[in-house]
Enzyme design. Structure first.
Site, PDB file in Angstrom:
ATOM      1  N   LYS A  13       0.834  -1.212   0.000  1.00 13.13           N
ATOM      2  CA  LYS A  13       0.000   0.000   0.000  1.00 13.13           C
ATOM      3  C   LYS A  13       0.868   1.260   0.000  1.00 13.13           C
ATOM      4  O   LYS A  13       0.652   2.176  -0.783  1.00 13.13           O
ATOM      5  CB  LYS A  13      -0.919   0.039   1.243  1.00 13.13           C
ATOM      6  CG  LYS A  13      -1.864  -1.130   1.363  1.00 13.13           C
ATOM      7  CD  LYS A  13      -2.741  -0.995   2.613  1.00 13.13           C
ATOM      8  CE  LYS A  13      -1.968  -1.041   3.922  1.00 13.13           C
ATOM      9  NZ  LYS A  13      -1.280  -2.321   4.202  1.00 13.13           N
ATOM     10  N   ARG A  88      -9.697   1.351   8.272  1.00 10.68           N
ATOM     11  CA  ARG A  88      -9.240  -0.001   8.570  1.00 10.68           C
ATOM     12  C   ARG A  88     -10.300  -0.801   9.293  1.00 10.68           C
ATOM     13  O   ARG A  88     -10.083  -1.979   9.584  1.00 10.68           O
ATOM     14  CB  ARG A  88      -8.030   0.121   9.474  1.00 10.68           C
ATOM     15  CG  ARG A  88      -6.793  -0.536   8.958  1.00 10.68           C
ATOM     16  CD  ARG A  88      -5.740  -0.306   9.996  1.00 10.68           C
ATOM     17  NE  ARG A  88      -4.594  -1.094   9.731  1.00 10.68           N
ATOM     18  CZ  ARG A  88      -3.511  -0.639   9.105  1.00 10.68           C
ATOM     19  NH1 ARG A  88      -3.464   0.589   8.649  1.00 10.68           N
ATOM     20  NH2 ARG A  88      -2.482  -1.438   8.950  1.00 10.68           N
ATOM     21  N   ARG A 127      11.761  -6.112   4.643  1.00  6.41           N
ATOM     22  CA  ARG A 127      11.548  -4.659   4.580  1.00  6.41           C
ATOM     23  C   ARG A 127      12.534  -3.936   5.494  1.00  6.41           C
ATOM     24  O   ARG A 127      12.805  -4.372   6.605  1.00  6.41           O
ATOM     25  CB  ARG A 127      10.123  -4.298   5.002  1.00  6.41           C
ATOM     26  CG  ARG A 127       9.982  -2.769   5.111  1.00  6.41           C
ATOM     27  CD  ARG A 127       8.580  -2.293   5.139  1.00  6.41           C
ATOM     28  NE  ARG A 127       7.807  -2.873   6.210  1.00  6.41           N
ATOM     29  CZ  ARG A 127       6.504  -2.708   6.323  1.00  6.41           C
ATOM     30  NH1 ARG A 127       5.848  -2.018   5.433  1.00  6.41           N
ATOM     31  NH2 ARG A 127       5.864  -3.263   7.317  1.00  6.41           N
ATOM     32  N   ARG A 160      11.311  -2.426  11.140  1.00  7.89           N
ATOM     33  CA  ARG A 160      10.229  -1.829  11.920  1.00  7.89           C
ATOM     34  C   ARG A 160       9.894  -2.716  13.111  1.00  7.89           C
ATOM     35  O   ARG A 160       9.882  -3.932  12.992  1.00  7.89           O
ATOM     36  CB  ARG A 160       8.991  -1.646  11.030  1.00  7.89           C
ATOM     37  CG  ARG A 160       8.450  -0.242  11.051  1.00  7.89           C
ATOM     38  CD  ARG A 160       7.435  -0.032   9.959  1.00  7.89           C
ATOM     39  NE  ARG A 160       6.166  -0.709  10.236  1.00  7.89           N
ATOM     40  CZ  ARG A 160       5.112  -0.650   9.420  1.00  7.89           C
ATOM     41  NH1 ARG A 160       5.181   0.033   8.301  1.00  7.89           N
ATOM     42  NH2 ARG A 160       3.994  -1.269   9.735  1.00  7.89           N
ATOM     43  N   ARG A 171      -0.839  -9.161  13.050  1.00  6.81           N
ATOM     44  CA  ARG A 171      -1.371  -8.110  12.172  1.00  6.81           C
ATOM     45  C   ARG A 171      -2.190  -8.713  11.040  1.00  6.81           C
ATOM     46  O   ARG A 171      -3.210  -8.153  10.649  1.00  6.81           O
ATOM     47  CB  ARG A 171      -0.219  -7.275  11.607  1.00  6.81           C
ATOM     48  CG  ARG A 171       0.356  -6.307  12.633  1.00  6.81           C
ATOM     49  CD  ARG A 171       1.731  -5.810  12.250  1.00  6.81           C
ATOM     50  NE  ARG A 171       1.756  -5.070  11.007  1.00  6.81           N
ATOM     51  CZ  ARG A 171       2.869  -4.863  10.289  1.00  6.81           C
ATOM     52  NH1 ARG A 171       4.017  -5.348  10.711  1.00  6.81           N
ATOM     53  NH2 ARG A 171       2.805  -4.166   9.199  1.00  6.81           N
TER      54      ARG A 171
END
Ligand code: AP5
Ligand code: MG
Ligand code: ZN
Length: 213
Positions: A13, A88, A127, A160, A171
């Protein structure tokens, strides 16, 4: 043009929203980035949000909705925006619709970037995020020019806090429970646009721009 990005954590996203924002000259508004900036600056909002984010849970709707509605009323958002990570939950989507309808406005497109859960874990573990400007990289799929250093601002890249495998799993389950129902919600409004997010970043972006025109 008012665009919402939907998709699982790690679906891309943020990656696509940045490109959309550049191409169409509209602001990229990411609630995750707003919370991370608040955590970094140790604000009261940041302290509250962190307790949820670190566990892979959603921040309560009441801490999110006013913040976004306020952001959308700023000058740079008057010609549209790309919303990344909001709404969300169904109550957030309803609150957004209410706020927009007061101004006789509505969302134009809800772009759903589809990536199966199996691919998500690889995306997240690879990531790397900039500790200063929030830019996002991937060790294999989108490496920075110099390892561990942000191309944009030169700061150090970090993993992160919520990208640890156990938190990613949480998540994902929160996504399926609370966010995926938005696909039906926006299908009902006739504005859902589905994109195969397993393609390369450029192919995904091409597919999106074909839709947006
Ligand atoms: P948020 O920051 O929004 O995180 P998220 O939805 O979990 O999504 P991510 O940012 O992890 O992934 P992304 O889809 O942006 O993927 P990216 O482009 O980076 O939210 C974090 C937390 O904040 C939430 O858990 C919640 O606690 C809280 N929060 C935020 N908004 C909220 C709200 N509205 N209500 C309540 N709580 C809220 O890509 C991922 C990786 O894959 C990158 O390394 C990238 O380089 C790579 N990649 C991207 N596209 C491709 C591709 N096509 N091929 C290969 N690799 C790719
Ligand atoms: Mg993101
Ligand atoms: Zn940076």
């Amino acid at each position: 043009m008012k665009i919402i990005m939907l998709g699982a954590p790690g679906a891309g996203k943020g990656t696509q929203a940045k490109r959309i924002a550049e191409k169409y000259s509209i602001p990229h508004i990411s609630t995750g980035d707003i919370f991370r900036a608040n955590i970094k600056n140790n604000t009261e909002l940041g302290q509250k949000a962190k307790t949820y984010m670190d566990q892979g849970l959603l921040v309560p709707d009441e801490l999110v909705v006013d913040l976004v509605v306020d952001r959308l009323s700023q000058e740079d958002a008057k010609n549209g925006y790309v919303l990344d990570g909001f709404p969300r939950t169904i109550p957030q989507a309803e609150a957004l619709d209410t706020a927009l309808s007061k101004k006789s406005e509505s969302v134009d497109y809800a772009v759903d970037v589809e990536v199966p859960d199996g691919d998500i874990i690889d995306r997240m573990s690879g990531r790397r995020s900039c500790s200063q400007c929030g830019a996002s990289y991937h060790v294999t799929f989108n490496p920075p020019k110099e390892e561990g250093v942000c191309d944009a601002c030169g700061a150090a890249l970090i993993l992160r806090e919520d990208d640890k495998p156990e938190t990613v799993a949480k998540r994902l389950s929160v996504y399926h429970e609370q966010t995926q129902p938005l696909i039906d919600y926006y299908t009902g409004k006739g504005i859902i646009k589905e994109v195969d997010g397993t393609m390369g970043m450029d192919e995904v972006f091409d597919a999106i721009t074909k839709i947006l025109g």
